[in-house]
Scaffold this motif. Structure first.
Motif, mmCIF file in Angstrom:
data_model
loop_
_atom_site.group_PDB
_atom_site.id
_atom_site.type_symbol
_atom_site.label_atom_id
_atom_site.label_comp_id
_atom_site.label_asym_id
_atom_site.label_seq_id
_atom_site.Cartn_x
_atom_site.Cartn_y
_atom_site.Cartn_z
ATOM 1 N N SER A 146 14.731 7.385 64.935
ATOM 2 C CA SER A 146 14.683 5.786 64.437
ATOM 3 C C SER A 146 13.537 5.461 63.519
ATOM 4 N N ILE A 147 13.775 4.652 62.190
ATOM 5 C CA ILE A 147 12.781 4.659 61.392
ATOM 6 C C ILE A 147 12.760 3.350 61.015
ATOM 7 N N THR A 148 11.589 2.556 60.526
ATOM 8 C CA THR A 148 11.505 1.335 59.979
ATOM 9 C C THR A 148 11.088 1.389 58.608
ATOM 10 N N LEU A 149 11.657 0.663 57.800
ATOM 11 C CA LEU A 149 11.386 0.778 56.069
ATOM 12 C C LEU A 149 11.173 -0.595 55.811
ATOM 13 N N PRO A 150 10.156 -0.621 54.766
ATOM 14 C CA PRO A 150 9.735 -1.885 54.420
ATOM 15 C C PRO A 150 10.232 -2.335 52.805
ATOM 16 N N PHE A 151 11.180 -1.662 52.426
ATOM 17 C CA PHE A 151 11.330 -1.694 50.894
ATOM 18 C C PHE A 151 12.057 -3.177 50.548
ATOM 19 N N TRP A 152 12.444 -3.828 51.712
ATOM 20 C CA TRP A 152 13.152 -5.178 51.024
ATOM 21 C C TRP A 152 12.063 -6.392 51.234
ATOM 22 N N GLY A 153 10.849 -6.197 51.336
ATOM 23 C CA GLY A 153 9.855 -7.448 51.409
ATOM 24 C C GLY A 153 9.904 -7.994 52.664
ATOM 25 N N GLY A 154 9.453 -9.349 52.677
ATOM 26 C CA GLY A 154 8.887 -9.971 53.897
ATOM 27 C C GLY A 154 9.209 -11.241 53.737
ATOM 28 N N CYS A 155 8.436 -12.222 54.296
ATOM 29 C CA CYS A 155 8.426 -13.607 54.107
ATOM 30 C C CYS A 155 6.941 -14.147 53.973
ATOM 31 N N GLU A 156 6.745 -15.569 54.245
ATOM 32 C CA GLU A 156 5.396 -15.971 54.315
ATOM 33 C C GLU A 156 4.532 -15.619 55.266
ATOM 34 N N ASP A 157 5.210 -15.316 56.687
ATOM 35 C CA ASP A 157 4.216 -14.671 57.658
ATOM 36 C C ASP A 157 3.998 -13.392 57.602
ATOM 37 N N GLY A 158 4.670 -12.407 56.641
ATOM 38 C CA GLY A 158 4.258 -11.198 56.640
ATOM 39 C C GLY A 158 5.530 -10.197 56.384
ATOM 40 N N PRO A 159 5.091 -9.006 56.388
ATOM 41 C CA PRO A 159 6.336 -7.983 55.996
ATOM 42 C C PRO A 159 7.424 -8.113 57.139
ATOM 43 N N ILE A 160 8.699 -7.745 56.747
ATOM 44 C CA ILE A 160 9.778 -7.708 57.833
ATOM 45 C C ILE A 160 10.409 -6.069 57.573
ATOM 46 N N GLY A 161 10.264 -5.445 58.933
ATOM 47 C CA GLY A 161 10.732 -4.008 58.674
ATOM 48 C C GLY A 161 12.423 -4.179 59.125
ATOM 49 N N VAL A 162 13.035 -3.071 58.396
ATOM 50 C CA VAL A 162 14.432 -2.949 58.653
ATOM 51 C C VAL A 162 14.644 -1.481 59.292
ATOM 52 N N MET A 163 15.355 -1.427 60.580
ATOM 53 C CA MET A 163 15.405 -0.352 61.394
ATOM 54 C C MET A 163 16.754 0.243 61.202
ATOM 55 N N LEU A 164 16.669 1.590 60.986
ATOM 56 C CA LEU A 164 17.606 2.588 61.012
ATOM 57 C C LEU A 164 17.643 3.553 62.173
ATOM 58 N N THR A 165 18.817 3.651 62.811
ATOM 59 C CA THR A 165 18.756 4.499 64.078
ATOM 60 C C THR A 165 20.102 5.696 63.849
#
Length: 450
Positions: free
Chosen positions: A409-428
């Protein structure tokens, strides 16, 4: 070396640093000095690094793509002669005496160990705020948690101190901090990486180890160093992938709208690339999996408290371990045998459910956490135990599935975040398909930055 020159070097990823060493543009010693300078200048507010060696050892090899590149170790990774604390006051004076195959492989590839990063005591929380060494601040979201338990590792890589930092993951401890800090965190399959520590139930059944990094080429190169198998993956293009999108967590609760919106945007991007995306539930008995992890965490707290008490007769436990760890141990007194049996049973049932799911889908797409990085203090180890218990488990609502089912399982940061910080996207993906997962992530990285 001027600090801006140092930052220019440490901003390079590991492959670029290794190439610069091989070309003679910079020496390994200069890379280490640059990392030291940037840590000295920038870590005061972040507190990612808990200990630096006075003299980093020279590279064990001058061959290979990463020879001469510096890296940091999580405080729970043993290195002979160095502190081995897991950020607990109970281990303040303990030194490592064993180099396990994981660390040995990284060092034999020529990477240079520099020191240790901060983590929650014994890795039992999803925020790095140990009483022993203080809170790790998120360099991408000041005042918010860097996640846990590989808190300092993710923060150090995100801050540009080093291109690589060791991390371990028994319930999300690579992926949650990587997501919080906007870097990449891969959890290998069960048994997919070389042994990183002594045999233990959590380590052998649930935990995987890797190096956190900022680029997929660094993830791929470092995985090749520590993987238990040597093989090339079949081509796995995004076009034609069957993707299951799970927005609700293990307990059935929905993700925060800002997280869900980010996942839907990624799903649309995958569809535009030719993938077939369908909504799904997490492929396991979510409520039973949560109960399994609750039992495991209580047993781990009790075991640790027992070891500490035996090693320190007459010393009050609250002077040695944190209220959260003590609370877990006390909660374990009331656990019944059915809860313990369920924990083992869910391992087998989750493996079977994963086999069924991945016979129909190639990829599970989900949040890493149900919300963006939380404020420091919300999951601090000295918060009231009952309140923290109730707030902790809904936060660990996606990542434990891959641990109990043994999946990469991997988390990727390529799509940015929000005012509270990054949001990771998880692929499994299915068990044993680590390199296929890496290939998919590399293609997505290219699409995101291309």
């Amino acid at each position: 070396m001027q600090i801006e020159d140092a930052r220019g070097l440490t901003a390079l990823d590991g492959i670029a640093q290794g190439e610069a060493v091989r070309k003679g543009d910079v020496s390994s010693a200069e890379l280490v000095a640059a990392s030291r300078a940037v840590i000295a200048a920038d870590d005061g507010e972040i507190n990612a690094v808990t200990w630096l060696a006075d003299n980093a050892p020279p590279p064990a090899s001058d061959a290979g793509p990463l020879a001469g590149v510096p890296w940091l170790l999580k405080a729970s990774l043993e290195y002979p002669g160095w502190p081995f604390t897991s950020c607990s006051r109970a281990k303040a004076n303990v030194l490592g005496d064993t180099m396990w195959p994981f660390a040995k492989a990284v060092i034999e590839a020529g990477l240079v160990p520099m020191g240790f990063t901060g983590m929650p005591e014994f890795g039992l929380l999803t925020t790095g705020e140990p009483l022993a060494t203080g809170a790790v601040n998120n360099p991408r979201a000041p005042g918010r948690s860097a996640g846990g338990s590989s808190s300092g590792s993710a923060a150090a890589v995100a801050a540009g101190f080093v291109p690589f930092a060791h991390a371990s993951d028994a319930a999300g401890s690579i992926r949650i901090p990587a997501a919080n800090c906007g870097v990449i965190g891969l959890k290998p399959s069960r048994g997919g990486n070389l042994r990183a520590r002594a045999p233990h139930l959590i380590d052998d059944l649930l935990c995987s180890d890797m190096l956190i990094a900022r680029t997929m080429r660094d993830i791929a190169a470092s995985y090749d160093l520590v993987a238990t198998t040597r093989c090339s993956p079949a081509a796995t293009p995004v076009r034609g992938l069957r993707v299951g999108l799970a927005l609700d967590g293990l307990d059935g609760r929905a993700a925060d709208p800002v997280v869900a919106d980010r996942l839907r945007a990624v799903a649309r991007e995958l569809e535009h690339a030719g993938a077939i995306v369908e909504p799904v539930a997490m492929p396991c008995h979510g409520e039973a999996v949560v109960r399994a992890f609750q039992a495991i965490w209580m047993h781990e707290g009790a075991e640790l408290a027992g070891f500490v008490a035996a090693a320190n007769p007459g010393v009050p436990l609250d002077q040695l371990i944190e209220p959260w760890t003590i609370g877990l141990a006390e909660a374990c007194r009331n656990i019944d045998t059915a809860a313990t049996a369920n924990a083992y049973r869910q391992v087998a049932l989750s493996e079977l459910a994963a086999v069924s799911f991945f016979s129909r889908y190639d990829l599970l797409l989900s949040p890493v956490s149900p919300e963006p990085p939380i404020e420091l203090g919300r999951h601090a180890p000295d918060r009231n135990f009952d309140e923290l218990w109730e707030d902790f488990w809904p936060f660990v609502n996606y990542t434990p599935h891959a641990n109990i089912a043994g999946l990469p399982s991997i988390t990727l940061p390529f799509w940015g975040g929000c005012e509270d910080g990054p949001i990771g996207v998880m692929l499994t993906t299915a068990a044993g398909t680590d390199r296929e997962l890496i290939a998919i992530a590399q293609e997505l990285e290219g699409r995101a930055v291309g």
